[in-house]
Write a protein that holds these residues in place. Structure first.
Motif, PDB file in Angstrom:
ATOM      1  N   VAL A   6       9.548   6.754   3.290  1.00  0.00           N
ATOM      2  CA  VAL A   6      10.454   7.255   2.244  1.00  0.00           C
ATOM      3  C   VAL A   6      10.341   8.780   2.247  1.00  0.00           C
ATOM      4  N   HIS A   7      11.457   9.469   2.490  1.00  0.00           N
ATOM      5  CA  HIS A   7      11.458  10.928   2.556  1.00  0.00           C
ATOM      6  C   HIS A   7      12.069  11.496   1.284  1.00  0.00           C
ATOM      7  N   ILE A  36       0.859  -1.180   0.000  1.00  0.00           N
ATOM      8  CA  ILE A  36       0.000   0.000   0.000  1.00  0.00           C
ATOM      9  C   ILE A  36       0.898   1.233   0.000  1.00  0.00           C
ATOM     10  N   ILE A  37       0.813   2.025  -1.058  1.00  0.00           N
ATOM     11  CA  ILE A  37       1.639   3.222  -1.207  1.00  0.00           C
ATOM     12  C   ILE A  37       0.807   4.437  -0.810  1.00  0.00           C
ATOM     13  N   VAL A  38       1.335   5.202   0.157  1.00  0.00           N
ATOM     14  CA  VAL A  38       0.606   6.345   0.710  1.00  0.00           C
ATOM     15  C   VAL A  38       1.441   7.613   0.525  1.00  0.00           C
ATOM     16  N   PRO A  39       1.141   8.461  -0.456  1.00  0.00           N
ATOM     17  CA  PRO A  39       1.835   9.741  -0.592  1.00  0.00           C
ATOM     18  C   PRO A  39       1.371  10.704   0.496  1.00  0.00           C
ATOM     19  N   VAL A  40       2.286  11.457   1.075  1.00  0.00           N
ATOM     20  CA  VAL A  40       1.973  12.258   2.258  1.00  0.00           C
ATOM     21  C   VAL A  40       2.424  13.701   2.061  1.00  0.00           C
ATOM     22  N   CYS A  57       8.165  15.788   1.061  1.00  0.00           N
ATOM     23  CA  CYS A  57       8.777  16.996   1.623  1.00  0.00           C
ATOM     24  C   CYS A  57       7.718  17.847   2.327  1.00  0.00           C
ATOM     25  N   SER A  58       6.899  17.185   3.141  1.00  0.00           N
ATOM     26  CA  SER A  58       5.801  17.869   3.811  1.00  0.00           C
ATOM     27  C   SER A  58       6.338  18.837   4.862  1.00  0.00           C
ATOM     28  N   PRO A  59       5.856  20.091   4.885  1.00  0.00           N
ATOM     29  CA  PRO A  59       6.393  21.077   5.821  1.00  0.00           C
ATOM     30  C   PRO A  59       5.856  20.959   7.240  1.00  0.00           C
TER      31      PRO A  59
END
Length: 749
Positions: free
Chosen positions: A62-63, A6-10, A40-42
């Motif tokens: 994964v960052h 399950i791939i979750v973009p954040v 690269c969420s602030p």
């Protein structure tokens, strides 16, 4: 190798992220991995991902060094995927319980198709909405697999990444990639669907799709919506490289234009000043990609698609204006037609009301004419035996006509026959109030059966409970209740409550509850038939769970028990039946969870059983909270467990006539752990349970002796004296005096 990746973009979702991740990691199916891509969420999202990864080995964070957008963040997660199937989930959405188990089971049944599609429900900030428009297609597919070439209608499934499970070898082998920009889901969805040889469906709500109150790009007008053209140019470049997909070009061309015109029509997307340019770009796409011999579909946007070929923007605007005028005129005509129809019907009703009452005509209704059950049904059935000269007519809505017993007449509300019958019937029997436009004629007898013994506040007692009476006009309710002549009661407690809650001029008949006659008499053969129909083995112990509505929650429903866990804790040889309140029969919450558990055999959903007495007879014990069903069930003298984990909140919102936790019909539990302990240990049927139930039965089953329906028929419909009707306490009911009252014909609105 896990079954699912399950791939979750954040990105900027720290307020929703934990709920999203928990919905995946807490699934009953555990053979999975989660690849969460921090775009690269602030905010604090990255730290939350690291926290989860540190405590669960199935989670990988994964960052990314820079923000790349939703589509490319999904792409960044793909190289890390090791599962047989890849699923994408947006980080402000969440999976429904049991989804992955259901997906795994369907993949096994369909032998690992290229794509599996499941349903979703929209979750707004004020509550959940309904299922998607594609629910019918998903149900129609069953367990078969298909290709889009054979079934092009499935291109109308929702254009998103997160309602599908892709076989990883299929997805990576064809090199599918999400492109940067808005509307990135559409090209990949269409590319995969027309390429796949085998597609399967799962008719189950799998994702709660959050409609955020603020920040949703699809609700933010601006130039970004022009990115839709680049996305579809990419789709047609994909088709150009694959001559074998030429058959799909007309289908995708029509879907692309539909999507563009849909976007243009949304003021929350395309600004007024940009609409001319957006339309011009849509026309340019049309001219560039129109397939030879393209014929617009007959339904939907046929006229708009034809205009794209020949007409400028002003023609499109004129078409929209014309449609708005037609809708307005149509609405105005409809309103005028309805007013005229109501006046004609009123005159017809007045005319019929000048005729004499038919002393042998009785009308029945139940559940706002949506059902044929309960006390009215029991009375009508007994009247057919004891008073065969009486003509029985049921008032039912069109969707309930099939419930009317064979050979019994019926009318539908608002019809000519309905007003003719209602004008002339002497006996009216209902468990809800009759419609406000009906007249109480002198000599007519209105019998109100109620819907059981009350625990929660009713009618006048709701005046200081604004949340519980929201949408209810108590004054109008009491005006309609003024038409009652006879109020049936099962005990002296109910008699006192009804006389206080409904301060009207009716006479209480200490009859007992007619629908409970079958419970008092046992109904062994009927119970065996029901159990056999439901697939219950004779040796199984059956527990019925019947929760009530919650007035402190919009929509009235709250899952207070984890049904899957509860059913599993009962162990082999046990069956859990679940019956929701009738008003929740079509509630999306039922489809969200209960339908799936029923299909998997975890429990049996009996909400649609027309007669609740049948499921009570088929069960060995009742688990409830504050449902009045407990008063009826006590007639069976079988164990009852009251699960009162939110009693304080329920009491504050709705009110109650007594404390059910202090005077219960059995053991009271206040947590799921306590409930499981009572059930697993067998305490639900111990000596203390028997003692509590005995006191409860003595108080609330006072007049239920198995002859309630007969008592009503003899005393009310046949006019026999009370002592000849048997049972009760010999009270005499003065029907003629009560029946001489009349009610004024109300004004039509």
């Amino acid at each position: 190798m896990p079954r699912f990746s399950i791939i979750v973009p954040v990105f900027k979702v720290q307020g929703f992220l934990r709920e999203c991740l928990d919905s995946v990691l807490d699934q009953s199916f555990t053979d999975l991995e989660v690849i969460a891509v921090d775009d690269c969420s602030p905010d604090g999202s990255g730290a939350i991902l690291d926290e989860y990864a540190a405590r669960d080995p199935r989670m990988k964070a994964v960052h990314l060094p820079e923000n790349v957008g939703l589509g490319r963040a999904r792409n960044a997660g793909l190289p890390h995927a090791r599962g047989d199937y890849v699923l994408f989930l947006d980080s402000d959405d969440r999976y429904t319980p049991g989804l992955l188990r259901a997906v795994a089971d369907r993949l096994d049944v369909t032998r690992d198709p290229d794509i599996l599609v499941f349903d979703h429900v929209r979750t707004h900030w004020w509550g959940r909405g309904g299922r998607s428009d594609a629910a019918g297609l998903l149900e129609q597919a069953g367990t078969s697999t298909f290709s889009i070439r054979d079934h092009p209608e499935y291109l109308r499934l929702f254009l998103v990444a997160w309602n599908k499970a892709y076989r990883r070898d299929f997805f990576l082998g064809h090199g599918f990639q999400y492109q940067p920009g808005l509307y990135e889901d559409a090209p990949v969805t269409y590319q995969t669907m027309v390429t796949a040889e085998r597609i399967a469906c799962l008719d189950r709500v799998g994702v709660e799709y959050r409609q955020r109150r603020q920040g949703a790009i699809t609700r933010t007008p601006g130039r970004r919506h022009f990115e839709i053209f680049e996305q579809y140019e990419g789709l047609f470049a994909f088709l150009a490289e694959r001559p074998g997909l030429d058959w799909a070009r007309p289908l995708l061309f029509e879907r692309a234009l539909d999507h563009m015109l849909f976007t243009l029509a949304r003021p929350e997307r395309v600004l007024r000043g940009d609409r001319r340019e957006f339309y011009r770009r849509t026309r340019a796409f049309y001219r560039k990609h129109v397939p030879p011999g393209f014929v617009p579909p007959r339904e939907g946007r046929r006229t708009e698609l034809r205009l794209l070929a020949v007409a400028p923007h002003r023609a499109h605007v004129a078409l929209g204006a014309l449609r708005r005028v037609r809708r307005a005129l149509g609405s105005r005509k409809l309103r005028l037609r309805n007013v005229v129809a109501r006046r004609i019907m009123r005159c017809w009703y007045k005319l019929q009301s000048k005729r004499a009452l038919d002393p042998n005509l009785a009308v029945y209704s139940a559940g706002h004419s949506r059902a044929v059950n309960g006390d009215p049904y029991a009375i009508q059935a007994r009247a057919a035996e004891l008073a065969p000269h009486l003509r029985s007519v049921w008032v039912v809505r069109p969707e309930a006509v099939e419930l009317v017993p064979p050979g019994t007449e019926h009318v539908t509300p608002g019809s000519w026959r309905y007003y003719r019958v209602m004008a002339r019937a002497k006996y009216w029997v209902n468990n809800r109030n009759w419609a406000g436009d009906l007249v109480k004629r002198p000599g007519a007898v209105h019998v109100h059966t109620h819907q059981g013994t009350p625990l929660k506040y009713m009618a006048l007692d709701l005046l200081d409970r604004p949340g519980a009476r929201h949408g209810t006009d108590v004054r109008a309710m009491l005006r309609r209740s003024d038409r009652w002549d006879v109020s049936l009661v099962a005990n002296r407690y109910s008699e006192e409550i009804w006389q206080r809650a409904y301060p009207c001029h009716f006479t209480s008949l200490r009859s007992g509850s007619p629908r409970n006659d079958v419970l008092v008499r046992g109904g062994t053969a009927r119970a065996a038939e029901v159990r056999d129909r439901l697939g219950i083995q004779p040796s199984e112990t059956v527990l019925l769970y019947a929760p009530t509505l919650r007035d402190y929650r919009k929509g009235g429903h709250v899952w207070r028990v984890d049904l899957e866990t509860l059913a599993g804790s009962l162990g082999p040889g046990h069956r859990l039946l679940v019956r929701l309140h009738p008003s929740l029969a079509r509630h999306h919450e039922r489809a969200l969870l209960l339908g799936d558990l029923h299909r998997r055999g975890t429990l049996t959903d009996v909400t649609d059983e027309p007669h609740v007495e049948d499921v009570m007879l088929a069960s060995d014990a009742l688990i409830t909270d504050y449902s009045s069903l407990m008063f009826d069930y006590a007639c069976l003298d079988r164990p009852i467990v009251v699960h009162a984990d939110d009693w304080v909140a329920h009491l504050a919102a709705r009110g109650a006539y007594f404390d059910i936790t202090a005077e219960p019909p059995g053991h009271v539990t206040r947590s799921e752990e306590e409930l499981a302990k009572v059930l697993v240990s067998g305490a639900w049927r111990d000596a203390e349970s028997t003692r509590l139930r005995g006191a409860f039965r003595e108080r609330f089953c006072e007049y239920d002796d198995g002859r309630a329906a007969e008592r009503v028929v003899r005393q009310v419909l046949l006019g026999e004296p009370a002592d000849s009707a048997g049972g009760g306490d010999g009270a005499v009911i003065n029907i003629p005096a009560a029946a001489n009252r009349s009610a004024r014909l109300p004004e039509y609105s």
